[in-house]
Structure formats: structure tokens, C-alpha cells
Design an enzyme around this catalytic site. Sequence first.
Site, PDB file in Angstrom:
ATOM      1  N   TYR A 195      48.080   6.393  47.390  1.00 44.03           N
ATOM      2  CA  TYR A 195      47.907   4.872  47.984  1.00 44.03           C
ATOM      3  C   TYR A 195      47.037   4.337  46.776  1.00 44.03           C
ATOM      4  CZ  TYR A 195      45.306   1.293  50.352  1.00 44.03           C
ATOM      5  OH  TYR A 195      44.581  -0.075  50.665  1.00 44.03           O
ATOM      6  N   HIS A 252      42.691 -10.420  45.606  1.00 38.96           N
ATOM      7  CA  HIS A 252      41.267  -9.970  46.333  1.00 38.96           C
ATOM      8  C   HIS A 252      40.160 -10.757  45.895  1.00 38.96           C
ATOM      9  CE1 HIS A 252      43.856  -6.801  47.693  1.00 38.96           C
ATOM     10  NE2 HIS A 252      42.913  -6.290  48.220  1.00 38.96           N
ATOM     11  N   ASN A 255      37.139  -1.006  44.911  1.00 41.36           N
ATOM     12  CA  ASN A 255      37.128  -0.140  46.325  1.00 41.36           C
ATOM     13  C   ASN A 255      35.660   0.318  46.513  1.00 41.36           C
ATOM     14  OD1 ASN A 255      38.070   1.686  48.278  1.00 41.36           O
ATOM     15  ND2 ASN A 255      40.021   1.587  47.194  1.00 41.36           N
ATOM     16  N   ARG A 301      -4.507  -5.463  66.294  1.00 45.15           N
ATOM     17  CA  ARG A 301      -4.978  -4.107  66.489  1.00 45.15           C
ATOM     18  C   ARG A 301      -3.458  -3.115  66.342  1.00 45.15           C
ATOM     19  NH1 ARG A 301      -4.285  -2.756  72.128  1.00 45.15           N
ATOM     20  NH2 ARG A 301      -4.063  -4.763  73.504  1.00 45.15           N
TER      21      ARG A 301
END
Length: 534
Positions: A52, A82, A191, A277
Site C-alpha cells: 500500500y 494532502h 502517515n 474542601r
Amino acid sequence: MAVIRTDRPLSWRELAAVAAGEALVLSEAARARIAAARTLVEQIVERGIRAYGVNTGVGALCDVIVSPSEQRALSRNILMSHAVGVGAPLGVTETRAIMAAAINNFAHGHSGIRLDVADQLVALLDADYIPEVPAFGSVGYLSHMAHIALVCIGEGHVRHGGERISGRAALERLGREPLVLEAKEGLSLINGTPCVTGLAALALARAERVLDWTDAIAAMSFENLRGQLAAFDADSLALRVSPGLNLVGERMRNALADSGILASVVGQRTQDPLSMRTIPHVHGAARDVLDATAEVVNRELASITDNPIVAGTPDAPRVYSQAHAVGASIALAMDSLATAIAQVAAMAERRLDRLVNPLVSGLPAFLAQPGGTCSGFMIAQYTAASLVAQNRRLAAPASLDGGITSGLQEDHLCHATPAALKALEIVDNTGRIVAIELLAAAQGLRSAACRCARARNTDALWRRVRAVVPTYRDDRPLADDMAVAFRMIGEAAPPLPPAAGHVPSPAPDDHAGYGAHAANDSTAAAHHAPQSAA
């Protein structure tokens, strides 16, 4: 002092140090692992093993075969397509953190980039030529790393010393050539989870600092409001199993044990309001979340988060095309940290309201000068309330946002990077809220009618505030004082004695102020000359 990436992955503290300006050095062993992984990619290409993003398209195009002659174009085109970020750029510290996390991931030796690629990123870090990275536009991790990677090939822009220059000009100044990316390198550069991991390390560092300050400031407010020290009783707190709770309880006891003011009111109330508190319970719970988040981030830094991962030997290379780039665990951790810090901020605003409210404080109304012409801290509390509300909106979990991208190929999204970005924003908002509480608490100690001695630690904190901000008399914009206090919180540890076994967070340098807008706060915050102690 340089941070060296050896056989051991960087810790979140080491990554935050690089983000703050320390040099990052790759050991010879790390360089050897990077080179060995590159050999595996070359064998995958040579043998035509389907992988891939190496010899296929990406996303929904994963079944489209890419020939060897097209693989350089694929790597370059991945960066171009991208690089889709929008909005104002991230701060220098944030971008350095992402770059350091990416280099750490490559040093595992399963990414398959050439050493030249890692060296290009290290050179940019070392010279502080920081790529311009738009903050928004990612559902995971892609766009931020794409904008960083553009500079490696001579595209995009960097910022250096206040100057904005092109990526190509930056490389020329550094004596480096733009890279021509080989097979897989474009995908490796964008990536994995370095983006969220780098931002998460910063969120941890800033959250830890805010929590340290919130403990110190809460002690000052508690003294102002004449609380009952029984709230921090060691035997009582030990009945609840929580490291954070017991640490905060010990810190509060150490900070207030010698307070003459609190000694004078012992037993006057059965119980204080919850915002007083439950300081150990709420601050301590946030510390427990911080510790759990730190474990997740360190695990992420120790993990290989590429897709695909290359492994095996040159004779038998292997490709794992799975989902290690999905940051579900760190997205959930960032959402959890954001909610924890938002709750601490909400309670700080409640203490602030008690300080300015004459119905419960025993102090001048709104800590203002008498006579009705001064409003004091009335409207500063509005600001804190507004930031608490903004935190509440931001604390909605990003990890549940979902969505569908890439033609149904990516049909489950964890939104890890947006989770980290909003966690950073919540921490920034919290720093501003507790800065207002700090100013109000310092004003209250001056206004207190009781002449009993203050605790040494709250007195030291009061003096530190008065060294840079005089008593407020409605004589100047209060926003300037708030900016000074915010910067103080970002620059140094508070004067609060640590509990046993607790190491205060180290002071960051100029790069590590709170968020991308810290410089704007400091610019607006001209330091005031202190008046005589009153």
C-alpha cells in the site's frame, strides 16, 4: 542539552524538551535502523511485492497499481494533495513537537524512508526553520505532516526569527538540497500518529504546569476564605485510594500548615463549600488522569504507527498493511485529559467567585476600593465564567465525532489530532482562569482584615505577584495584569513545597509558553513597577 534518540524511544518529557528548543540527535543505531528499513522497501519495489502506498494508490485507490516509473510522482503528489490545512498556523512549539515525534517514529526502523529524509527534518529542527502548518483540516493526521513535508522538497513556507520565507529559500540558507522523494517516502512522511503524539506531549507538559500552579493558587484562596484545614487531614484522605488526591492533600498541608490566619478559625465551621474542601479530590483526580494519559502517550511513542509497516529481512521482506496509524487510544486519552483540566478550571472559577462575592468572602465587595467608583475584580470573574463555558463546549469528546472519508474506505474516524488541539486550548483557557484567581487571591490577602500571619508559601506567592503586578485600584486595564499573571504561570514553577516523591515540572524556555497565542498575551502585558508592599 541535546535529546538523543537511541534504542529507546523518546518519552513525552523528552519530546516536550525538543519542542521547547532542545536539539534532537539520532544515534548511530537509530540511523542504522532507518537505513535497514529503506533496504526493505527497495527489495519490495524490486520484487514487485504489493504494498500500500508503495506500488499502489492510497485511500480508496489502494487497489490501483502504480508502476515503478510512477512511484516518485506518487510520493510527491501525495504531499501536494494532502497539504490541505486551513486557518492560522500552529505555534513554533507545536510544530517542533510534531516533527520530533515523526523523527522518533522513523527511528523505530519500520518506515522505509532514506536517511536523507530524516536528516532533512533534523536539520530544520536544529536551525529552528519551522514549517508553516495550518492548524485545522485534519480528521486524523494527514494535513499537518503534509505541510511539514512540503519544506523537505523545497515547497511550502517556514518561519525563522519572525521572518516568513519559502521552503526552497530555507533549504538554500541551510546548504541543503530539496529532496526528490522515492517510493513510499511521501506516504511515510504524512502517515502515523506523530501529529497527535507531539501535540499530546505538549498538552501533558502544560497541564502538569497548570495543575502545579492551581494547587498553589488554591492554597492562597483557601487562606483568604478562612477554610478549615481538617479538609486536608492525612488520615481522612488516605481512606480514598487515589495517588493524585493524596499528593494534593500533602501539598496543601505543607503549604498552609503554618498559617496564622487558618489557625485562628479552626472549628468555626463544620464543612467548607465544595470548591474549597474538595481541592484534593478534584485536583487529585485530574492528576490521576494526567498520569494515565502520560502512560498512553509514552506507549504511542514506543509504537510503530505507519501504514504500511515494513519488516523482515532483505531476503524475505514483509509488509504489514494494517491500521496502526489509527490513534484511537491517544484520542480517548486526550479527550479524558481535556475533561479533567476543564473540571479543575470550573472549580477555580467557583473559588474566584467566592473571593469577589462579599456575601461569602468577608472581603471588600469585588476586592475593589471602597466608595462605589471602583469595580475591582467584578468583571474579571465574568471573563473566567466565559472561559469555563468555552471549556465546557470544547470538552465534548472529539473521538466520537465520526465521519466517512475516502469513498467509504475510511468509514470510521477517531479525530485524534483535533482531540489534542482542543485539549491544548482547554489547558490555555485554564491557565487564564487560574491567573485571574491568582490576582484576586493576592488582592484578597492585602484586603484581609485579619492581622494574623500568612503561611510562608502563600506569602511567597503573594510577593512574587507583587514583584510584577501592583495592587489593583481600577487605575489601569485589568487585562494587562491578567496577561502578566498568565505568562508567570507559563514560565516558572510556583513557590509551593512539593509533596514527598513529587518532582515539580521544569520551567520551559521561551518556546514553551501556553499555546500559539502566548506571545500575544505577553506583548500586551507590560510589566508594572511594584508598589510598596501593603
